[in-house]
Design a protein around this motif. Structure first.
Motif, PDB file in Angstrom:
ATOM      1  N   ASP A 163       0.781  -1.168  -0.130  1.00  0.00           N
ATOM      2  CA  ASP A 163      -0.150  -0.065  -0.020  1.00  0.00           C
ATOM      3  C   ASP A 163       0.925   1.324   0.121  1.00  0.00           C
ATOM      4  N   ARG A 181       1.291   4.256  -3.217  1.00  0.00           N
ATOM      5  CA  ARG A 181       1.184   5.562  -2.833  1.00  0.00           C
ATOM      6  C   ARG A 181       2.354   6.354  -3.081  1.00  0.00           C
ATOM      7  N   CYS A 231       2.599   6.508  -6.938  1.00  0.00           N
ATOM      8  CA  CYS A 231       1.275   6.971  -7.577  1.00  0.00           C
ATOM      9  C   CYS A 231       0.813   5.906  -8.560  1.00  0.00           C
ATOM     10  N   LYS A 279      -6.181   1.070  -5.293  1.00  0.00           N
ATOM     11  CA  LYS A 279      -6.096   2.274  -4.904  1.00  0.00           C
ATOM     12  C   LYS A 279      -5.703   2.210  -3.363  1.00  0.00           C
ATOM     13  N   THR A 330      -5.075   2.804   0.508  1.00  0.00           N
ATOM     14  CA  THR A 330      -5.133   4.192   1.301  1.00  0.00           C
ATOM     15  C   THR A 330      -4.476   3.623   2.924  1.00  0.00           C
TER      16      THR A 330
END
Length: 243
Positions: free
Chosen positions: A152, A156, A159, A186, A188
């Motif tokens: 994760d 991030r 990107c 995606k 988080t």
């Protein structure tokens, strides 16, 4: 002189004969022979050997340099980083450290952000470095002392929309080298395991590489199309095929 001896009797089948067909289909230990209340010597020794191999797999160090060198032939950029776990002992005692990147890793990854790739492949040693050394190929990032959730942070930092983590799974008594692939769309800081899709038991004696690759590609296409992952996203190929 006539032979009046009784005809020779056919010896009875081995005691485990009823299980032979089932044993041919699985590596599981089925109907092991016993001596009184205990296992017979041979299966007892085999069980001890399997336990030793599983223990060794958990404590083995990832040969990071050799893995990165082998992957160089793919002509892909390969980055090597570490988790916040300083060594194997801390990694095993503190699972939370294996989910976070070491202090300097963010900056190294940030230098490669925005390169146009929407998927990052991560190899983490997990609980079996042997598994990823034997089965994992084509990553972008190699992580020492990594857990699933470290993908994760890497996604991030780069990107990337999707993280695919190839990781050594917890060894079993018949599979000390099983690899899993965890896919997250995606991620988080609030991502949980319910947000991931898992392809488990990747190895020649389990889920074959080709079958795992087909499932992986199908899930990646579905994630891109539907913008979701985890329990909301099912492998619907059987339904589509009418199975």
């Amino acid at each position: 002189m006539p032979d009046h001896r009784p005809p020779a009797r056919t010896p009875p089948p081995p005691q485990d004969e009823p299980w032979a067909e089932l044993r041919a289909l699985t590596a599981a230990r089925i109907a092991l022979p016993r001596a009184g209340a205990s296992l017979a010597t041979a299966p007892q020794l085999d069980l001890r050997l399997a336990h030793a191999r599983a223990r060794d797999a958990v404590h083995a160090q990832l040969d990071e340099a050799r893995l990165v060198e082998e992957l160089a032939a793919l002509t892909l950029p390969v980055l090597a980083v570490a988790s916040a776990a300083a060594d194997r002992t801390h990694y095993l005692m503190r699972p939370d450290l294996g989910r976070r990147l070491a202090g300097d890793a963010d900056a190294r990854l940030a230098a490669h952000a925005g390169s146009g790739h929407d998927v990052v492949f991560v190899i983490a040693d997990g609980l079996s470095a042997r598994a990823v050394e034997m089965h994992a190929r084509a990553p972008l990032v190699v992580v020492r002392q990594g857990r699933v959730a470290i993908g994760d942070e890497i996604a991030r930092a780069l990107c990337a929309d999707i993280a695919v983590v190839l990781i050594g799974e917890r060894p079993g008594l018949s599979a000390p080298d099983s690899m899993g692939a965890y896919l997250t769309f995606k991620p988080t800081p609030h991502t949980t395991d319910a947000d991931r899709n898992c392809i488990s038991n990747i190895r020649p004696e389990g889920l074959a590489y080709a079958d795992a690759a087909i499932t992986l590609a199908h899930l990646l296409r579905a994630m891109r199309a539907r913008q979701i992952s985890g329990v909301q996203l099912k492998d619907d190929r059987l339904l589509l095929d009418g199975g």
